[in-house]
Design a protein around this motif. Structure first.
Motif: not given
Length: 120
Positions: A16, A22-26, A28-29, A19-20
């Motif tokens: 995990t 990758l989520q931080e590097q995603l 923006s909308e 995952i965290h």
């Protein structure tokens, strides 16, 4: 069963913590939406023909109309759409408006995808 799959994934994928990260590097909308709009614009054959034509030369609307053998209104509409997305830019000389690609990023994207399509 789901726990077994999750454990197997954590053992082989890095768990995990990845995952965290990758989520931080995603992106923006807002960035994702803007990018999707550009790809949507590139999904139209007429707009792609305009971009291809402008790869070679800066042209006025009249010249683009002649190259594409389309109506002036239809070409102007597509150019406005592309300009709003900053895919093309315009330069006015007197009453004549010349269009060109906005920057080298658009050219690179187009050329790369064209090479991909032509690659067999």
């Amino acid at each position: 069963m789901e726990n077994i799959i999750q454990e197997q994934c954590e053992d082989t994928c890095g768990g995990t913590s990845n995952i965290h990260v990758l989520q931080e590097q995603l992106i923006s909308e807002q960035t994702a939406s803007s990018l999707a709009e550009i790809f949507k614009a590139l999904g139209d054959p007429t707009r792609l023909k305009i971009i291809h034509t402008l790869l070679k030369h800066e042209l006025c609307v009249h010249d683009i109309v002649q190259v594409l053998e389309m109506g002036q209104s239809a070409v102007s509409h597509q150019l406005r759409y592309l300009r709003n997305l900053r895919i093309v830019k315009r330069r006015k000389v007197g009453k004549t408006v010349f269009y060109s690609l906005d920057d080298e990023h658009i050219e690179q994207i187009f050329v790369q995808m064209l090479q991909h399509v032509k690659h067999s």
